[in-house]
Design a protein around this motif. Structure first.
Motif, PDB file in Angstrom:
ATOM      1  N   ALA A  90       0.760  -1.351  -0.070  1.00  0.00           N
ATOM      2  CA  ALA A  90      -0.009   0.063   0.169  1.00  0.00           C
ATOM      3  C   ALA A  90       0.743   1.283  -0.125  1.00  0.00           C
ATOM      4  N   ALA A  91       1.863   1.136   0.696  1.00  0.00           N
ATOM      5  CA  ALA A  91       2.873   2.580   0.679  1.00  0.00           C
ATOM      6  C   ALA A  91       3.368   2.625  -0.643  1.00  0.00           C
ATOM      7  N   ILE A  92       4.022   1.665  -1.408  1.00  0.00           N
ATOM      8  CA  ILE A  92       4.136   1.687  -2.714  1.00  0.00           C
ATOM      9  C   ILE A  92       3.291   2.230  -3.487  1.00  0.00           C
ATOM     10  N   LEU A  93       1.886   1.799  -3.215  1.00  0.00           N
ATOM     11  CA  LEU A  93       0.811   2.409  -4.369  1.00  0.00           C
ATOM     12  C   LEU A  93       0.624   3.639  -3.957  1.00  0.00           C
ATOM     13  N   ARG A  94       0.659   4.043  -2.932  1.00  0.00           N
ATOM     14  CA  ARG A  94       0.474   5.572  -2.510  1.00  0.00           C
ATOM     15  C   ARG A  94       1.567   6.247  -3.032  1.00  0.00           C
ATOM     16  N   LEU A 271      -6.771   4.495  -0.667  1.00  0.00           N
ATOM     17  CA  LEU A 271      -6.110   4.298  -2.031  1.00  0.00           C
ATOM     18  C   LEU A 271      -7.068   4.723  -2.944  1.00  0.00           C
ATOM     19  N   SER A 272      -6.779   5.029  -4.174  1.00  0.00           N
ATOM     20  CA  SER A 272      -7.466   5.253  -5.205  1.00  0.00           C
ATOM     21  C   SER A 272      -8.266   3.843  -5.542  1.00  0.00           C
ATOM     22  N   ASP A 273      -9.233   3.939  -6.391  1.00  0.00           N
ATOM     23  CA  ASP A 273      -9.883   2.891  -7.097  1.00  0.00           C
ATOM     24  C   ASP A 273      -8.818   2.092  -7.772  1.00  0.00           C
ATOM     25  N   ALA A 274      -7.903   2.752  -8.391  1.00  0.00           N
ATOM     26  CA  ALA A 274      -7.163   2.098  -9.433  1.00  0.00           C
ATOM     27  C   ALA A 274      -6.009   1.320  -8.752  1.00  0.00           C
ATOM     28  N   SER A 275      -5.592   1.861  -7.691  1.00  0.00           N
ATOM     29  CA  SER A 275      -4.619   1.307  -6.750  1.00  0.00           C
ATOM     30  C   SER A 275      -5.185   0.009  -5.921  1.00  0.00           C
ATOM     31  N   ARG A 276      -6.198   0.077  -5.633  1.00  0.00           N
ATOM     32  CA  ARG A 276      -7.202  -0.990  -5.100  1.00  0.00           C
ATOM     33  C   ARG A 276      -7.339  -2.297  -5.867  1.00  0.00           C
ATOM     34  N   GLN A 277      -7.610  -1.928  -7.156  1.00  0.00           N
ATOM     35  CA  GLN A 277      -7.982  -2.831  -8.053  1.00  0.00           C
ATOM     36  C   GLN A 277      -6.449  -3.565  -8.507  1.00  0.00           C
ATOM     37  N   ALA A 278      -5.496  -2.767  -8.328  1.00  0.00           N
ATOM     38  CA  ALA A 278      -3.997  -3.377  -8.693  1.00  0.00           C
ATOM     39  C   ALA A 278      -3.756  -4.283  -7.558  1.00  0.00           C
ATOM     40  N   MET A 279      -4.221  -3.751  -6.148  1.00  0.00           N
ATOM     41  CA  MET A 279      -3.525  -4.672  -5.112  1.00  0.00           C
ATOM     42  C   MET A 279      -4.170  -6.079  -5.172  1.00  0.00           C
ATOM     43  N   PHE A 280      -5.620  -5.888  -5.380  1.00  0.00           N
ATOM     44  CA  PHE A 280      -6.207  -7.478  -5.536  1.00  0.00           C
ATOM     45  C   PHE A 280      -6.584  -8.212  -6.692  1.00  0.00           C
ATOM     46  N   ALA A 281      -5.756  -7.573  -7.921  1.00  0.00           N
ATOM     47  CA  ALA A 281      -5.839  -8.268  -9.162  1.00  0.00           C
ATOM     48  C   ALA A 281      -4.677  -9.515  -9.181  1.00  0.00           C
ATOM     49  N   ALA A 282      -4.984 -10.490  -9.950  1.00  0.00           N
ATOM     50  CA  ALA A 282      -4.204 -11.688  -9.792  1.00  0.00           C
ATOM     51  C   ALA A 282      -2.946 -11.296 -10.737  1.00  0.00           C
ATOM     52  N   HIS A 283      -1.820 -11.129 -10.364  1.00  0.00           N
ATOM     53  CA  HIS A 283      -0.972 -10.870 -10.975  1.00  0.00           C
ATOM     54  C   HIS A 283       0.111 -11.946 -11.327  1.00  0.00           C
ATOM     55  N   THR A 284      -0.481 -12.982 -10.873  1.00  0.00           N
ATOM     56  CA  THR A 284       0.645 -14.277 -11.188  1.00  0.00           C
ATOM     57  C   THR A 284      -0.160 -15.197 -12.269  1.00  0.00           C
ATOM     58  N   SER A 285       0.320 -15.743 -13.227  1.00  0.00           N
ATOM     59  CA  SER A 285      -0.177 -16.645 -14.071  1.00  0.00           C
ATOM     60  C   SER A 285       0.085 -18.076 -14.165  1.00  0.00           C
ATOM     61  N   THR A 286       1.244 -18.134 -13.017  1.00  0.00           N
ATOM     62  CA  THR A 286       1.893 -19.607 -13.079  1.00  0.00           C
ATOM     63  C   THR A 286       1.230 -20.121 -11.606  1.00  0.00           C
ATOM     64  N   PRO A 287       1.216 -21.594 -11.736  1.00  0.00           N
ATOM     65  CA  PRO A 287       0.690 -22.206 -10.404  1.00  0.00           C
ATOM     66  C   PRO A 287       1.488 -21.691  -9.090  1.00  0.00           C
ATOM     67  N   THR A 288       1.147 -21.333  -7.862  1.00  0.00           N
ATOM     68  CA  THR A 288       2.004 -21.031  -6.805  1.00  0.00           C
ATOM     69  C   THR A 288       2.513 -21.920  -5.981  1.00  0.00           C
ATOM     70  N   GLY A 289       2.029 -23.270  -6.291  1.00  0.00           N
ATOM     71  CA  GLY A 289       2.293 -24.470  -5.399  1.00  0.00           C
ATOM     72  C   GLY A 289       2.135 -24.149  -3.838  1.00  0.00           C
ATOM     73  N   GLU A 290       1.385 -23.208  -3.424  1.00  0.00           N
ATOM     74  CA  GLU A 290       0.948 -22.809  -1.990  1.00  0.00           C
ATOM     75  C   GLU A 290      -0.566 -23.332  -1.747  1.00  0.00           C
ATOM     76  N   GLU A 291      -0.853 -23.699  -0.609  1.00  0.00           N
ATOM     77  CA  GLU A 291      -2.102 -24.319  -0.568  1.00  0.00           C
ATOM     78  C   GLU A 291      -3.125 -23.007  -0.245  1.00  0.00           C
ATOM     79  N   ASP A 292      -4.349 -23.148  -0.985  1.00  0.00           N
ATOM     80  CA  ASP A 292      -5.386 -21.977  -0.968  1.00  0.00           C
ATOM     81  C   ASP A 292      -4.713 -20.526  -1.536  1.00  0.00           C
ATOM     82  N   VAL A 293      -3.817 -20.752  -2.512  1.00  0.00           N
ATOM     83  CA  VAL A 293      -3.326 -19.673  -3.174  1.00  0.00           C
ATOM     84  C   VAL A 293      -3.521 -19.886  -4.750  1.00  0.00           C
TER      85      VAL A 293
END
Length: 360
Positions: A90-94, A271-293
């Motif tokens: 959030a600090a970086i987005l701000r 945060l602006s709407d655009a920043s919040r959308q970026a925060m909660f967007a799926a930025h990974t396209s490869t399997p994480t290998g982590e449970e419930d992620v």
């Protein structure tokens, strides 16, 4: 709702005096039963549930300090560990909103000490755990003489002229990346990272006691101390060699302060709407290998409709989860090494979720 009205609503200390719905009474009793193992003279837990814009549960059990026999309360501040990452993001987005940096900036623009192999790595890659950076923990001495600081992490990475994979091509959870983000925030702002968080997030949100703590700073008010169960006894295990780094896990906060943070996210008050959308967007396209992620946003794990993050460090186990469609959030902070609170948070969320609605 404007920010002032929002924060007035979230003076959580007054919740107990307000009306309690009959359904909430039954749910609160069920939560107390789930917290049975935290009751008594043992390391404690603090739990907050926000539902449909109001705090419906605010509970603490056990002790924040076993030696002083200090009870845990909703004002107790726990070391958040990796729950801190959402604040770093959030600090970086701000700061991006302020024009001080760009998410597509190469990290070497701000940290030229890093080696040539890191030239393609951007701040976006750091935020999404797609940088390919080497884990700084793997570069440390087996028995470091003292605690590793953020500057030490930078020095370790500066000597590692290699990446695990090409940036943006894979996902690998990276504490290294979030330590570097804290350093970038400091350099781009001309402030220390604790000051970046205080001025841009904590003070505007009324999180007056939340802090990215450093050993030379003021004591954490209402601090919980961490414990581990060893040989059948709870022993204080509050710090480790990596407990002093900041951007990846150094924040102390209470459930009340996290309630203000979560409400501000819902209301768009920080945060602006655009920043919040970026925060909660799926930025990974490869399997994480982590449970419930299923994917990673910026400082948040994503799993179906659920946004969540855990935080684990010596003596502390924490989790924060949001179900935006249900207008529901659960915070569980504990000052002990076990059990992991994620299953507990899911069970608590299910008590308030709409029957039949997905809680993931």
């Amino acid at each position: 709702m404007n920010a002032s009205a929002l924060f007035a609503l979230l003076l959580l200390g007054g919740v107990a005096a307000g009306p309690v719905h009959a359904d909430d009474s039954a749910r609160i009793a069920a939560v107390d039963a789930l917290l049975h193992d935290y009751t008594g003279d043992v390391p404690g837990v603090s739990v907050l549930v926000l539902h449909e814009g109001r705090p419906v549960l605010r509970r603490s059990h056990g002790l924040a300090d076993l030696e002083a026999v200090t009870p845990a309360t909703p004002e107790t501040r726990y070391r958040l560990a990796s729950v801190s990452k959402q604040f770093t993001a959030a600090a970086i987005l701000r700061m991006a909103e302020e024009g001080l940096l760009r998410l597509d900036d190469p990290v070497r623009r701000w940290l030229p000490e890093l080696p040539p192999a890191t030239a393609p790595v951007t701040l976006h890659h750091l935020l999404a755990h797609t940088s390919g950076l080497v884990d700084y923990e793997d570069l440390m001495e087996a028995a470091p003489a003292g605690q590793v600081q953020d500057a030490d992490v930078l020095a370790l990475l500066a000597r590692a002229d290699r990446l695990r994979f090409a940036p943006g091509t894979a996902y690998a959870y990276s504490n290294s990346g979030y330590v570097l983000l804290g350093l970038v925030a400091a350099r781009a702002s001309g402030q220390s990272f604790p000051e970046v968080l205080r001025t841009r997030l904590f003070t505007p949100l009324g999180m007056d006691g939340a802090v990215a703590w450093t050993a030379d700073g003021a004591p954490v008010r209402a601090r919980a101390w961490g414990y581990s169960l060893r040989d059948g006894r709870w022993q204080r295990t509050d710090q480790s060699p990596t407990s002093a780094t900041l951007g990846d896990g150094g924040i102390y906060a209470s459930i009340d302060e996290l309630g203000r943070w979560l409400a501000a996210l819902d209301a768009g008050a920080i945060l602006s709407d655009a920043s919040r959308q970026a925060m909660f967007a799926a930025h990974t396209s490869t399997p994480t290998g982590e449970e419930d992620v299923d994917a990673y946003g910026y400082g948040w794990r994503l799993h179906g409709d659920m946004q969540w993050h855990s935080g684990e460090t010596v003596g502390f186990r924490n989790v924060v989860l949001r179900l935006p469609r249900e207008r529901l959030a659960v915070v569980v902070l504990s000052n002990r090494n076990s059990p992991p609170p994620y299953p507990l948070a899911r069970a608590i969320a299910a008590l308030w979720a709409t029957p039949g609605a997905p809680t993931r």
